[in-house]
Structures are given as C-alpha cells and as structure tokens.
Design a protein around this motif. Structure first.
Motif, short mmCIF file in Angstrom:
data_model
loop_
_atom_site.label_atom_id
_atom_site.label_comp_id
_atom_site.label_asym_id
_atom_site.label_seq_id
_atom_site.Cartn_x
_atom_site.Cartn_y
_atom_site.Cartn_z
N GLU A 50 0.83 -1.20 0.00
CA GLU A 50 0.00 0.00 0.00
C GLU A 50 0.87 1.25 0.00
O GLU A 50 0.60 2.23 -0.69
N GLN A 51 1.96 1.20 0.75
CA GLN A 51 2.84 2.36 0.85
C GLN A 51 3.72 2.53 -0.38
O GLN A 51 4.26 3.62 -0.61
N THR A 52 3.91 1.48 -1.17
CA THR A 52 4.71 1.61 -2.39
C THR A 52 3.87 2.11 -3.56
O THR A 52 4.43 2.49 -4.60
N ASP A 53 2.55 2.12 -3.44
CA ASP A 53 1.64 2.59 -4.49
C ASP A 53 2.00 4.04 -4.84
O ASP A 53 2.17 4.88 -3.97
N VAL A 54 2.07 4.35 -6.12
CA VAL A 54 2.45 5.70 -6.54
C VAL A 54 1.45 6.74 -6.06
O VAL A 54 1.79 7.91 -5.83
N ARG A 55 0.19 6.35 -5.86
CA ARG A 55 -0.79 7.30 -5.35
C ARG A 55 -0.46 7.70 -3.91
O ARG A 55 -0.70 8.85 -3.51
N TYR A 56 0.08 6.75 -3.15
CA TYR A 56 0.54 7.06 -1.79
C TYR A 56 1.64 8.10 -1.85
O TYR A 56 1.68 9.04 -1.06
N ALA A 57 2.56 7.94 -2.81
CA ALA A 57 3.65 8.90 -2.98
C ALA A 57 3.11 10.25 -3.43
O ALA A 57 3.50 11.31 -2.91
N ALA A 58 2.20 10.24 -4.41
CA ALA A 58 1.66 11.50 -4.93
C ALA A 58 0.83 12.22 -3.88
O ALA A 58 0.79 13.46 -3.85
N ALA A 59 0.15 11.47 -3.01
CA ALA A 59 -0.63 12.09 -1.94
C ALA A 59 0.24 12.93 -1.02
O ALA A 59 -0.21 13.92 -0.45
N ARG A 60 1.51 12.53 -0.89
CA ARG A 60 2.46 13.23 -0.01
C ARG A 60 3.39 14.15 -0.78
O ARG A 60 4.38 14.64 -0.25
N LEU A 61 3.07 14.36 -2.08
CA LEU A 61 3.80 15.28 -2.95
C LEU A 61 5.24 14.85 -3.19
O LEU A 61 6.11 15.68 -3.45
N TRP A 62 5.50 13.55 -3.13
CA TRP A 62 6.83 13.05 -3.51
C TRP A 62 6.99 13.11 -5.02
O TRP A 62 8.12 13.06 -5.51
N VAL A 63 5.87 13.19 -5.75
CA VAL A 63 5.91 13.44 -7.19
C VAL A 63 4.93 14.57 -7.48
O VAL A 63 3.96 14.79 -6.75
N ASP A 64 5.18 15.30 -8.58
CA ASP A 64 4.33 16.43 -8.94
C ASP A 64 3.08 16.01 -9.70
O ASP A 64 2.06 16.69 -9.62
N ASP A 65 3.17 14.91 -10.43
CA ASP A 65 2.00 14.46 -11.18
C ASP A 65 2.19 13.01 -11.58
O ASP A 65 3.32 12.53 -11.72
N ILE A 66 1.07 12.30 -11.77
CA ILE A 66 1.08 10.93 -12.30
C ILE A 66 0.67 11.03 -13.77
O ILE A 66 -0.41 11.52 -14.10
N LEU A 67 1.57 10.59 -14.66
CA LEU A 67 1.36 10.72 -16.10
C LEU A 67 0.96 9.39 -16.73
O LEU A 67 1.53 8.35 -16.39
N ALA A 68 0.06 9.44 -17.68
CA ALA A 68 -0.10 8.30 -18.59
C ALA A 68 1.17 8.25 -19.44
O ALA A 68 1.63 9.28 -19.93
#
Length: 543
Positions: free
Chosen positions: A493-511
C-alpha cells in the motif's frame, strides 16, 4: 490489444475515475453552495483565467495541474482533503506561463491542512526555480484548527509561505493576488505581500472576524466595516483594484498579466516526431514490472527521431546515458536499463540494478552535461545498488557516493520521470525528490520504497517473529502465512504511486503516452532559467 496494453488500459481507466472524483473537491453540494454565494469554484476560476487550449505537440497546454493527488486517502477522520484543498499548476495567461495557486473553498472552506501548506510551498519553489510569475486566487478560512500544531510553527509550515512571498518579491518575481472570498487571520498576509492585490465585493480581508473581535475586545462591528472590499479600497488603501464579481476580477487579472514581459521564445525548428509512437510504450513496458524491456526502445517513443547519441554505450550497461533533442530542445538522458546485460568481462548484470561501472559512467555523464549546460532528464526504473561480497569489495559504495555527489551539486535543470521501481539509494542516486529536480513525474506503474515488497516483507516478518519468540510465542503455519500476507499488503500500500503522490513526492502521475508532451512543456519552463550562474563544483570525490 496485447496483454500488456490491456493491463495499461485497466490501470489508466481506474486512475481517470479517481482523478474525476478528486476534481469534484468537496462534492456537488459544496459546489452548489459556492455558486449560491455568487462565486465560482477554484477550477472554474482557473479555466476563465487561462488562455484557450491550443492544438499541436509544440503548443503549451493551457493549464498543467501539479499535485492533483495531494491528500489522497489522508485525513479521513476529518472528511478528507481532495487535492489538498488547493489547486496548483502552471497556466498560460495572455501567452505567459504563470504558477497559479487557488484555494478550493469547497473543501473545508479552503482551510489549510498540513498537506495544503506543503503543496503551496512546492508551487512557490517551482516558481522560484523557474522565475515564473505567481497568481494567487485566495478563498480560504485559514489554518484548519484541529491540526494547527502540524500547520503553524515549523520552518516548512504555514509561515514559510509568507516568508517566500517576501523573498520572491525581493527577487523580482511578479506576484498577483485576488481575494475572491474569505481571507482571514494570518492568511491575510499572503495577498498583502504580493505586488498587486485585487478583491471582489462580498469578500473579507481581516486578521480577526467579527465574532472573534467581539470576543477579544468586546467591539461590535460588521463584516463590511471590518474588512470588506469597499473599506480596503477607500479607507485602509490595502487593495489596488475593487471588482464587482469573480468574472470581472479575472478579466482584470488577465489584463494585468498582459503587462508583464514576454516570455523567452524556445526554438523548436529542429523538432522531429519520435521514431515510434508514444502509444507503443504500452506494448513495451510491463506496468507490473515483471517483464524485461530495453529502455532504448522506450526512449525511441519519447525523444526526437534520430537524435539520441549514446554515451559510453559499451560500458556500464545497466544505465543508459546519452544526448538527444526533445521537441527540438537539447537534453541529457540518464535511464535505467531493464534487461539483463553483460559487462566487459562477460559477467551477468541484472536490469534495474546499479553496478559500480554504471554508477561511474552516470556520474561522469552528469558532469559532462554541466560542462555543456544541458538539462538532464532521469528515467528511473531502479531496484537499487548491487550488493554482496564482490560488489562491496569493488567499491560500490564509493561509486554510488560519487554519483550522489555530482547530482547533488549539479547546476543544470533536472527533471525526473519514475517509470517503475524507485527503491532505496537508487531513488537518491538518480535524482529523487530530495535532490531538487525542477519537476518530478511518475507513471501509474511507479513504486516507491526503501526496498522491494518481497524483501521488505521478509525482513519485517523476521523482526516481528523475533519479537514474538522473545515473548515465548510460536506461530502455527496458518498464522505465519496470514502475518506474512498482512505485512506484505501494508507495505505494498505504501509503495503505491498514489501514496507517494498524496504526499507530494511526485508532482503528477502521467499516462506514459503523455510523457513526451509533458516533458516538452517542462523543458520550455526550465529553459527560462537554463543554467545557474554558480560554478559547478563537486567537492571531495572518493576515487
């Protein structure tokens, strides 16, 4: 449609559904309440503010949202904070790219949660690094009081926003603010610290509202008398423009932005389409990270056709480096190779693993890009550094430290795309969030963690079992299997990119198919300040 393409289709469809839900903010009823007040929602305001969408690969998007996933699955005990209660992104306003920060009043009246503050600070940082004008659309009740201890006092908390306002102003970066609703308490400093301040009728700007004033000093005062637009226009002189409603306010903002200098032009005359269509990425890359692929084939879907010049192609094969053009703009590329290779001695090297030779090559390439003043794009799909006796004796830590050193001190713009794994020190060595990329994007297939789920689950299981043994407990086989599954599920659950994006570790999730266009846009932005005037120095390198 191939098996891989089907997996991507399902993954992207789920992602789009969740994005649509996030964009509703506080929900349809909260949107209706905003309209009943005669006000637009934050997203409606941004649509009016930005130019119309234009066609073509080289055409900059009208608005590129950053941090959409902020707050995802967080603060559930308080009803959630979709998009962190604030919308941020880069929009074209009269042809000029601007950082836009708009409070979403449908989410707890635009109150600041901890993630709201973090998101605004990230937007200010991007504006600072790229010398982007800022536009603040203010409609906020201030700090979310139940979480005030996590919002108020620290160096990366609420007050840092106002400090940044002052520093941005001193640096000559334009800031315009429009109060289009509430602007109370400490939050009132943000618009007043800007260069130009607009305010709509019916909005309020004050350090304390009527109820608090009465409680504090016993004074009975109306909303308008205390902090209405007419008072600030005629008596306090705090605002520069008083506007009747949201639409007239946004029209005025657009006229004011038109007075800013024209942005620098980017020469895209040498741009060529990629060798392969971007959609081919769905045939090449496994979203589950199971199958191997040649990263050169993936790059052929992204960079301009015929432009890639590979650097040290026969050395350090698990990292691919080279120069290319992307939309006609020069870039350096550092990318993990995801297929098995053999080094110069015929030894097998696993894809996605950084070996000493590949770390040394990447470090040398980053130095070359700094010498040439070329921005660097990092494509991460990394399991980490090689481990074991041979790796340690060959100096893997020394090689990794060299790579971390040169990336830390790199002065050219850096952009990071996380395609798959981003594990452990591999995240650091290939310009993770801690190493100041101007932008950091991720594919839905990205996975963030200190190590892979299988290794982590085994390690955590051993630690848990050791604790139980000390207590004199031994688990049956079924209990052991259930414990292992629980640990693995929690870690995944914690490795899910949405978990990262929720905490602003990434700026956006791209197709993945949108990667090329997004990177062309990002390169246009970073080219505003292409190279630091500070000399490139690495400090001490272990050799």
């Amino acid at each position: 449609m191939s098996e891989l393409a089907n997996k991507w289709h399902d993954l992207l469809a789920r992602l789009r559904r969740e994005q649509e839900q996030i964009r509703l903010g506080g929900g349809t009823q909260a949107i209706a309440r905003q309209h009943e007040k005669g006000r637009l929602t934050a997203r409606e305001r941004i649509r009016l503010l930005c130019d119309a969408e234009s066609e073509g690969e080289q055409a900059a998007p009208a608005f590129v949202e950053l941090g959409l996933w902020a707050g995802w699955n967080m603060y559930s005990e308080w009803g959630g904070a979709p998009a962190g209660g604030v919308i941020t992104g880069i929009g074209l306003v009269r042809g000029r790219p601007c950082m836009i920060i708009a409070n979403d009043a449908t989410v707890k009246a635009g109150s600041f949660f901890p993630i709201t503050t973090k998101k605004v600070l990230r937007a200010q940082r991007i504006a600072w690094q790229n010398r982007l004008p800022l536009i603040y659309l203010v409609d906020s009740a201030g700090v979310f009081l139940p979480l005030q201890d996590e919002v108020f006092p620290d160096e990366d908390d609420f007050g840092r926003i106002f400090r940044n306002n002052a520093v941005l102003s001193a640096a000559g970066i334009p800031q315009l603010a429009a109060i289009m609703g509430n602007c109370v308490a400490g939050g009132g400093y943000l618009p007043v610290l800007c260069d130009v301040l607009l305010m709509t009728e019916g909005s309020g700007l004050y350090l304390a509202g009527p109820a608090l004033v009465k409680a504090a000093i016993g004074q009975q005062v109306s909303h308008e008398e205390l902090g209405g637009a007419a008072m600030h226009a005629r008596i306090s002189g705090t605002i520069d423009f008083r506007e009747s409603d949201d639409k007239s306010c946004i029209a005025r903002l657009r006229d004011l932005v038109a007075q800013l200098p024209e942005p620098p032009r980017v020469d895209a005359s040498n741009s060529h389409q990629p060798q392969r269509p971007p959609e081919d990425l769905y045939q090449l890359v496994d979203p589950m990270g199971v199958r191997e692929y040649d990263v050169r084939e993936a790059l052929a879907c992204i960079v301009d056709d015929g432009s890639f010049q590979e650097y040290k192609a026969e050395y350090g094969p698990t990292i691919v480096c080279g120069w290319a053009t992307l939309g006609g703009q020069r870039v350096g590329i550092v990318a993990n190779q995801r297929r098995r290779c053999r080094d110069a001695h015929g030894q097998l090297q696993y894809g996605g693993v950084i070996y000493g030779d590949s770390a040394n090559k990447a470090a040398r390439f980053v130095m070359a890009c700094n010498q040439l003043g070329v921005p660097i794009i990092f494509f991460q799909d990394v399991n980490g550094f090689m481990v074991g006796r041979e790796a340690e004796q060959s100096g893997i830590i020394r090689a990794g430290a060299k790579l971390v050193n040169v990336i830390s001190n790199s002065r050219v713009p850096k952009i990071t795309v996380i395609m798959g794994g981003s594990f452990g020190a591999g995240n650091y060595a290939l310009c993770g969030k801690a190493f100041d990329p101007r932008f950091i994007f991720a594919w839905p297939s990205a996975r963030y963690a200190v190590m892979g789920a299988q290794q982590a689950a085994s390690t955590l299981l051993e630690i848990t079992l050791a604790g139980l043994r000390r207590e004199g407990r031994n688990l049956e086989a079924e209990e052991l299997a259930a414990l292992r599954d629980r640990i693995r599920a929690a870690y995944e659950e914690q490795t899910d990119v949405r978990y990262a994006a929720a905490r602003l570790w990434v700026d956006d999730i791209l197709a993945p198919a949108d990667t090329r266009r997004t990177l062309i846009f990002a390169l246009h932005i970073v080219s505003r300040v292409p190279y630091s005037d500070t000399d490139f120095k690495t400090g001490v390198l272990q050799v």
